[in-house]
Design an enzyme around this catalytic site. Structure first.
Site, PDB file in Angstrom:
ATOM      1  N   ARG A 232     -13.691 -50.482  10.093  1.00 47.79           N
ATOM      2  CA  ARG A 232     -14.297 -49.115   9.445  1.00 47.79           C
ATOM      3  C   ARG A 232     -13.942 -49.699   7.757  1.00 47.79           C
ATOM      4  O   ARG A 232     -12.798 -50.312   7.560  1.00 47.79           O
ATOM      5  CB  ARG A 232     -13.326 -48.058   9.896  1.00 47.79           C
ATOM      6  CG  ARG A 232     -13.705 -47.362  11.197  1.00 47.79           C
ATOM      7  CD  ARG A 232     -15.045 -46.704  11.057  1.00 47.79           C
ATOM      8  NE  ARG A 232     -15.558 -45.976  12.116  1.00 47.79           N
ATOM      9  CZ  ARG A 232     -16.277 -46.668  13.121  1.00 47.79           C
ATOM     10  NH1 ARG A 232     -16.863 -47.984  12.896  1.00 47.79           N
ATOM     11  NH2 ARG A 232     -16.778 -45.912  14.185  1.00 47.79           N
ATOM     12  N   HIS A 280     -23.466 -52.283   8.405  1.00 48.10           N
ATOM     13  CA  HIS A 280     -22.824 -51.594   9.945  1.00 48.10           C
ATOM     14  C   HIS A 280     -23.895 -51.874  10.986  1.00 48.10           C
ATOM     15  O   HIS A 280     -24.041 -51.006  11.506  1.00 48.10           O
ATOM     16  CB  HIS A 280     -22.774 -50.064   9.447  1.00 48.10           C
ATOM     17  CG  HIS A 280     -21.737 -49.473  10.369  1.00 48.10           C
ATOM     18  ND1 HIS A 280     -20.872 -48.641  10.028  1.00 48.10           N
ATOM     19  CD2 HIS A 280     -21.324 -49.741  11.757  1.00 48.10           C
ATOM     20  CE1 HIS A 280     -20.034 -48.112  10.982  1.00 48.10           C
ATOM     21  NE2 HIS A 280     -20.353 -48.913  12.141  1.00 48.10           N
TER      22      HIS A 280
HETATM   23  C1  GLV Z   1     -19.926 -48.508  15.525  1.00 52.05           C
HETATM   24  O1  GLV Z   1     -19.203 -48.431  14.355  1.00 52.05           O
HETATM   25  C2  GLV Z   1     -19.314 -47.604  16.417  1.00 52.05           C
HETATM   26  O2  GLV Z   1     -18.293 -47.079  16.309  1.00 52.05           O
HETATM   27  O3  GLV Z   1     -19.527 -47.306  17.746  1.00 52.05           O
END
Ligand code: GLV
Length: 317
Positions: A232, A280
């Site tokens: 994160r 991401h």
């Molecule tokens: C992605 O970041 C998730 O938490 O699935």
């Protein structure tokens, strides 16, 4: 049972999920909109990063099943119903995708491939030394589902791999799991960092791990170490990383997650020569395999059997 799919999904993604879930759960009714069904008759919410407030006032709710592995954003929603079991996604396909991303980043850091890419942009033909995998100790922060998959994959590839999990604050402990030295406890972290060439973050985001990767932590690594953040954005103090890159303390960073996503167009990371940015996308939940994981939990709920992958709300994961 009545199931509701709710979350921030692109229209195409939403229909992929709906199709995969309906296929996996033919006996149940899946709704894509709260307006289609009486609130009180909803049994399960299947959620993908739902906007805060979207699960309030569902008195019959018996399970919240996340399609995301990380549930930090859900737990940050003060209207999240208390007392309803919350399960996170543990998808084997997602774990393998994460292991692939970590392997790619580690190999590229080991062999200097990011540097060659930089040189190509400057039409520069210059060979540098070739380091062996066994010369590059890797430390994986976090030893949950993803941390384990990543650590095991890198160990198989010949890297000396350690993994660190927070564990009890005072107890330092070391055990060997699948070729990985697993350390726990805060005191073990500083020693491990001093011997690490590549640091990979796969911790869950909790109040204890927020901003853990700051100037103090980065200073404990050997000069020129690589950083890979796949967990994160809020784990990392971005300004501290920029300083560590400027001084050469961190040689190169591979970042998949950011304080603000999408990463703002004027953010220093985009054009930084020592930073590789991913949107991401290191490991996405795979609708094909994850629908089966969701179905197992919903069938268990229907049959009164124990649920899998429940989140301990106090622990935050
Ligand atoms: C992605 O970041 C998730 O938490 O699935």
């Amino acid at each position: 049972m009545n199931l509701l799919l709710v979350g921030e999904l692109e229209p195409a993604e939403r229909s992929d999920w709906a199709a995969a879930l309906r296929l996996a759960l033919p006996e149940h009714s899946l709704y894509l909109d709260r307006g289609e069904v009486a609130d009180a008759s909803l049994d399960v919410a299947i959620v993908a990063n739902p906007p805060p407030g979207s699960l309030s006032d569902l008195p019959g709710l018996r399970l919240i099943q996340s399609l995301w592995a990380g549930v930090d954003r859900l737990l940050g929603d003060p209207t999240l119903p208390v007392g309803v079991p919350l399960a996170r996604m543990v998808d084997p396909a997602m774990n393998s995708a994460m292991a692939e991303t970590a392997l790619w980043a580690t190999l590229a850091l080991q062999r200097g491939f990011f540097e060659y890419a930089r040189h190509q942009r400057a039409s520069r033909w210059q060979v540098h030394g070739q380091r062996r995998a066994d010369e590059l100790p890797v430390l994986v922060l976090g030893f949950g589902q993803m941390g384990r998959a990543v650590a095991a994959r890198l160990a198989q590839q010949g890297y000396p791999v350690s993994a660190w999990r927070r564990g009890a604050a005072d107890a330092a402990n070391v055990e060997l799991v699948a070729g990985v030295r697993v350390l726990s406890g805060a005191p073990a972290l500083a020693d491990a960092l001093a011997q690490t060439r590549i640091l990979i973050n796969l911790l869950p985001l909790t109040p204890d791990t927020r901003s853990l990767i700051d100037a103090d932590l980065l200073a404990l690594l050997p000069h020129g170490a690589g950083l890979v953040n796949l967990a994160r954005g809020a784990h990392l103090v971005e300004a501290d990383l920029l300083m560590a890159l400027a001084s050469g303390q961190i040689g190169h960073a591979v970042l998949d997650v950011f304080q603000v996503e999408p990463l703002p167009v004027d953010h220093a990371f985009w054009l930084h020569p020592q930073v590789t940015v991913l949107p991401h996308a290191a490991a996405m939940t795979d609708a094909r395999s994850a629908a089966a994981v969701v179905a197992r939990n919903i069938e268990a709920l229907a049959a009164g059997l124990p649920l899998q992958h429940l989140v301990e709300r106090d622990a935050g994961y």
